[in-house]
Each structure stands twice: as C-alpha cells, then as structure tokens.
Scaffold this active site. Sequence first.
Site, PDB file in Angstrom:
ATOM      1  N   PRO A  13       0.133   6.916  -5.071  1.00  7.40           N
ATOM      2  CA  PRO A  13       0.849   5.733  -4.590  1.00  7.40           C
ATOM      3  C   PRO A  13       1.908   5.979  -3.515  1.00  7.40           C
ATOM      4  O   PRO A  13       3.105   5.756  -3.723  1.00  7.40           O
ATOM      5  CB  PRO A  13       1.476   5.177  -5.869  1.00  7.40           C
ATOM      6  N   CYS A  14       1.465   6.361  -2.328  1.00 11.33           N
ATOM      7  CA  CYS A  14       2.398   6.567  -1.225  1.00 11.33           C
ATOM      8  C   CYS A  14       3.074   5.257  -0.817  1.00 11.33           C
ATOM      9  O   CYS A  14       4.136   5.281  -0.197  1.00 11.33           O
ATOM     10  CB  CYS A  14       1.691   7.215  -0.042  1.00 11.33           C
ATOM     11  N   HIS A  15       2.479   4.136  -1.202  1.00 11.85           N
ATOM     12  CA  HIS A  15       3.097   2.840  -0.886  1.00 11.85           C
ATOM     13  C   HIS A  15       4.398   2.622  -1.653  1.00 11.85           C
ATOM     14  O   HIS A  15       5.177   1.744  -1.301  1.00 11.85           O
ATOM     15  CB  HIS A  15       2.111   1.696  -1.177  1.00 11.85           C
TER      16      HIS A  15
END
Length: 173
Positions: A138-140
């Site tokens: 989850p780089c978001h």
Amino acid sequence: MTTQIHVSRFPSPVGPLRLATVDDQLVHLDFDDNEERMHSLQNRRFRQPEWREQPNSAPGTIIEWLNAYFSGVIKPLPWKDIRLTGTEFQQQVWQGLTGIPAGEHRSYSALANTLGNPKAVRAVARANALNPIAILIPCHRVIGANGTLTGYAGGLERKAWLLDHESRNLKRV
C-alpha cells in the site's frame, strides 16, 4: 533463458488493473493506463522478458484478495503468490508499507523513522515510487509530512479514492 510475463486484467472500481505474473507469482500490479511504467520496471528486473496477454493468469489468491479489498475486507496478503524483486532497501520499504494499517497513513519521514533510518526520507520516497505491486503493497498510504497527497503513479485522484475507501469501508479478517 527468456522470462515469460503473463498479463491479465482486473476490473476495479477505481479503474482497470493490470496484473503481471512470472511462474504463477504476481510480480506487478498497476493501473491499466500505467502499462509503460509496468514494462519499464519489469524490463529492468527480468532480462529480455517475453510479454504475453493471458486472461486469468493471475493467481486466484490475488484475485480473491482484490475482490475482498474492493468489497471492504482486508485479508492477509497471499505472500506465497507474490514475488517482489528489488534491492534490500527497497524490500525493507515495501515490507514497511505493509505495516501501515488500512485506513491510516504515514509520511515518508515517519516511514523512514519506522525503518530505523530517519535520514533516508528521499530514498524511502524513491523506493515507494518503485513499488511494483500497487494496492496490495500500500504505497498509497504514504503522504506528505504536511498531510497533503503526494506522488502516486496511479494519480492523486486514485490515491484519494483508495484512502477514502479504506477509512470508510475496510474491516480486517
């Protein structure tokens, strides 16, 4: 020996996704309009890969995870069906991303601190940008220190959608 990369698609509510697999393991997940990014990153990781469109080639556990996620349920990542290739530091950052709970976010500096390397903020940001498996890794969930949405390969509108979806809808199982 040539590496075969099989590409399939997944229709998500935030836009169609492309899933790339090698030897039945997910190596890349990105938005359909980021095909050039996918090819660029994976062509660096695999020597002269042969790309093939192959519907339904993504592991079933990945599809199940995505279906659950978009239905509002966070399941444990199916690690046995994920193949992350990167430097040791990139791997640390990507593992660190998975430690950010759904519905929460961290700054790049907070992530660098969590990794025990507070001066590596720019390196953390770069590794975050090179994440080959969007949404699952989850780089978001990483935002600017001032709370603004910054740098997402899928676009800031999608990043906002994902963060909103997680904060409103997700339950852990």
